[in-house]
Design an enzyme around this catalytic site. Structure first.
Site, mmCIF file in Angstrom:
data_model
loop_
_atom_site.group_PDB
_atom_site.id
_atom_site.type_symbol
_atom_site.label_atom_id
_atom_site.label_comp_id
_atom_site.label_asym_id
_atom_site.label_seq_id
_atom_site.Cartn_x
_atom_site.Cartn_y
_atom_site.Cartn_z
ATOM 1 C CG ASN A 8 -1.711 1.332 1.275
ATOM 2 O OD1 ASN A 8 -1.834 1.875 0.264
ATOM 3 N ND2 ASN A 8 -2.448 1.480 2.448
ATOM 4 C CD1 TRP A 9 3.839 1.241 -2.642
ATOM 5 C CD2 TRP A 9 3.337 2.006 -4.564
ATOM 6 N NE1 TRP A 9 4.569 0.347 -3.384
ATOM 7 C CE2 TRP A 9 4.380 0.724 -4.643
ATOM 8 C CE3 TRP A 9 3.394 2.663 -6.111
ATOM 9 C CZ2 TRP A 9 4.999 0.489 -6.006
ATOM 10 C CZ3 TRP A 9 3.827 1.983 -6.979
ATOM 11 C CH2 TRP A 9 4.554 0.811 -6.978
ATOM 12 C CE LYS A 10 -0.174 3.431 4.723
ATOM 13 N NZ LYS A 10 -0.184 3.648 6.064
ATOM 14 C CG HIS A 93 -5.740 2.363 5.570
ATOM 15 N ND1 HIS A 93 -5.420 3.205 6.485
ATOM 16 C CD2 HIS A 93 -4.918 1.520 5.234
ATOM 17 C CE1 HIS A 93 -4.084 3.125 6.582
ATOM 18 N NE2 HIS A 93 -3.719 1.829 6.112
ATOM 19 C CD GLU A 150 -4.126 -2.034 8.093
ATOM 20 O OE1 GLU A 150 -2.935 -2.629 7.659
ATOM 21 O OE2 GLU A 150 -4.368 -0.839 7.955
ATOM 22 N N GLY A 156 2.315 2.430 10.996
ATOM 23 C CA GLY A 156 3.269 3.579 10.730
ATOM 24 C C GLY A 156 4.267 3.740 12.009
HETATM 25 P P1 PGA Z 1 2.639 0.662 8.043
HETATM 26 O O1 PGA Z 1 1.297 0.764 7.205
HETATM 27 O O2 PGA Z 1 3.214 -0.834 7.250
HETATM 28 O O3 PGA Z 1 3.497 1.692 7.465
HETATM 29 O O4 PGA Z 1 2.605 0.502 9.391
HETATM 30 C C1 PGA Z 1 0.488 -0.133 7.468
HETATM 31 C C2 PGA Z 1 -0.926 0.155 6.787
HETATM 32 O O5 PGA Z 1 -1.085 1.410 6.811
HETATM 33 O O6 PGA Z 1 -1.719 -0.419 6.077
#
Ligand code: PGA
Length: 222
Positions: A8-10, A93, A150, A156
């Site tokens: 997931n590159w956001k 998300h 999640e 993050g």
């Molecule tokens: P992260 O993000 O791996 O940077 O913690 C995961 C996500 O937001 O799905």
């Protein structure tokens, strides 16, 4: 069941950075693995083009409109995605819920539209609203979803959730949704991934998916 590895590159990357990523992403992807890339919308065609003919790499969108095609300026609906060969949509998300105020009902509506377009929803959930979210999804559609557990505190932050807790929540999710694939997401990296793959059907990766070599290492850590 194939293990899913979702990048997931956001809202990161320029077109040039996407080209560099695609050129340097060359891991061996085993028969039991499926890699899913979720780029920002403008790069879907580029990634689709670079992965053409590979059935071990699929494409996901990071969000979908809660409305069908029509007068919804700025939204992207399933009809806009026809012919792009999108297999999955990440829905709900925690960043969408937090910054864009998406409600459980919005996510449930998106699940309907997504499945009607033959796109598999990846519903992101934290434990405290697992039941509330599931209750709003049409009960006949629950077993057609992929679910990503999640925990907010792990996203993050580098603070991964304890594996035994993840294992417990995965069972809880399967008791509600049925025998669906359940993923874990939150600070996964090549060093910590292995025990999570033992208790889940795959991982949803943010930060560690941005660099192609790190993401390739992560897939090969299995
Ligand atoms: P992260 O993000 O791996 O940077 O913690 C995961 C996500 O937001 O799905």
């Amino acid at each position: 069941m194939k293990k899913l590895f979702i990048a997931n590159w956001k809202s990161n990357k320029t077109q040039e950075e996407v080209e560099v990523w695609m050129a340097s992403f060359k891991p061996y992807i085993g028969l039991e693995q499926e890699v899913v890339i979720a780029p920002p919308y403008p790069f879907l065609s580029l990634v689709a083009d670079k992965t053409k003919g590979r059935d071990d790499i699929s494409l996901a969108v990071q969000n979908l409109s809660a409305y069908p095609a029509g007068s919804y300026t700025g939204e992207i609906c399933t009809r806009n995605l026809e012919e792009l060969n999108i297999k999955y949509a990440i829905l709900g998300h925690s960043e969408r819920r937090r910054y864009f105020k998406e409600s459980h009902q919005d996510i449930a509506n998106k699940v309907d539209l997504c499945l009607a377009a033959n796109i598999i929803p990846i519903v992101c959930i934290d434990q405290d609203y697992l039941e509330a979210q599931a209750q709003l999804i049409n009960s006949e559609l629950l077993s057609k979803c992929v679910v990503a557990y999640e925990p907010l505190a792990a996203i993050g932050t580098g603070e991964i959730a304890p594996v035994d807790e993840v294992s417990k929540v995965v069972k809880e999710i399967k008791s509600i949704f049925g025998q669906v694939p359940v993923l874990y997401g939150g600070s996964v990296n090549p060093e910590n991934i292995v025990p999570y793959l033992e208790v889940t059907d795959g991982v949803l990766v943010g930060g560690a998916s941005l660099d192609a070599k790190t993401f390739a290492n992560l897939i090969q850590s299995e």
